[in-house]
Design a protein around this motif. Structure first.
Motif, PDB file in Angstrom:
ATOM      1  N   VAL A  40       0.798  -1.222   0.056  1.00  0.00           N
ATOM      2  CA  VAL A  40      -0.064   0.065  -0.098  1.00  0.00           C
ATOM      3  C   VAL A  40       0.808   1.335  -0.070  1.00  0.00           C
ATOM      4  O   VAL A  40       0.626   2.278  -0.793  1.00  0.00           O
ATOM      5  CB  VAL A  40      -1.015   0.197   1.177  1.00  0.00           C
ATOM      6  CG1 VAL A  40      -1.705   1.270   1.450  1.00  0.00           C
ATOM      7  CG2 VAL A  40      -2.178  -0.891   1.091  1.00  0.00           C
ATOM      8  N   ARG A  44       1.280   4.205  -2.964  1.00  0.00           N
ATOM      9  CA  ARG A  44       0.920   5.457  -2.612  1.00  0.00           C
ATOM     10  C   ARG A  44       2.242   6.392  -2.862  1.00  0.00           C
ATOM     11  O   ARG A  44       1.985   7.406  -3.419  1.00  0.00           O
ATOM     12  CB  ARG A  44       0.621   5.662  -1.208  1.00  0.00           C
ATOM     13  CG  ARG A  44       0.161   7.052  -0.673  1.00  0.00           C
ATOM     14  CD  ARG A  44      -0.523   7.173   0.678  1.00  0.00           C
ATOM     15  NE  ARG A  44       0.694   6.978   1.525  1.00  0.00           N
ATOM     16  CZ  ARG A  44       0.840   6.312   2.567  1.00  0.00           C
ATOM     17  NH1 ARG A  44       0.040   5.534   3.109  1.00  0.00           N
ATOM     18  NH2 ARG A  44       1.626   6.026   3.350  1.00  0.00           N
ATOM     19  N   GLU A  45       3.310   6.109  -2.670  1.00  0.00           N
ATOM     20  CA  GLU A  45       4.499   6.848  -2.599  1.00  0.00           C
ATOM     21  C   GLU A  45       5.144   6.662  -3.886  1.00  0.00           C
ATOM     22  O   GLU A  45       5.992   7.732  -4.135  1.00  0.00           O
ATOM     23  CB  GLU A  45       5.476   6.363  -1.392  1.00  0.00           C
ATOM     24  CG  GLU A  45       4.940   6.709   0.015  1.00  0.00           C
ATOM     25  CD  GLU A  45       4.634   7.970   0.299  1.00  0.00           C
ATOM     26  OE1 GLU A  45       5.222   8.972   0.043  1.00  0.00           O
ATOM     27  OE2 GLU A  45       3.543   8.392   1.047  1.00  0.00           O
ATOM     28  N   THR A  47       3.924   6.330  -6.956  1.00  0.00           N
ATOM     29  CA  THR A  47       3.409   6.727  -8.291  1.00  0.00           C
ATOM     30  C   THR A  47       3.892   8.088  -8.913  1.00  0.00           C
ATOM     31  O   THR A  47       4.283   8.687  -8.137  1.00  0.00           O
ATOM     32  CB  THR A  47       1.808   6.960  -7.999  1.00  0.00           C
ATOM     33  OG1 THR A  47       1.398   6.313  -6.712  1.00  0.00           O
ATOM     34  CG2 THR A  47       1.007   6.549  -9.085  1.00  0.00           C
TER      35      THR A  47
END
Length: 112
Positions: A40, A44-45, A47
């Motif tokens: 996760v 999230r970080e 992209t």
């Protein structure tokens, strides 16, 4: 706990399995939680995908990628997962039944 006769051996073995289980399951749950959490955070970080993100300057960079193939990047086209599933099933059937662990269950009806 009430123990009599040969039941003492069975109770001791059951308790040993319980101790192993008490050690195994928390570790397995922690590993699963860490795996899911790291995925996760990575999505999230990191992209957009396939773009290097510097962690330690130019020495260490992370890039988000997705494995579109099946196990170990083994690609057999769009049917990779079904083909590998059938191969797994054939291997399991060919293996035959697992031996019964008589040392864990000494009072079982199938004992010789």
């Amino acid at each position: 706990m009430k123990v009599a006769g040969n039941d003492a051996q069975t109770t001791i073995r059951t308790m040993a399995l319980s101790r192993k289980a008490r050690a195994f399951w928390p570790v397995a749950q922690t590993v699963l939680l860490a795996d899911c959490t790291s995925k996760v955070v990575a999505v999230r970080e990191l992209t957009p995908a396939h773009v290097p993100h510097p962690v330690l300057g130019d020495c260490l960079r992370f890039a988000l990628t997705y494995n579109s193939a099946a196990a170990m990047s083994l690609s057999l086209g769009p049917f990779s997962q079904p083909i590998l599933g059938v191969a797994r099933d054939i291997a399991l059937v060919g293996r035959g039944p697992l031996p019964f662990p008589r040392t864990l269950f000494p009072n079982c009806a199938g004992r010789r």
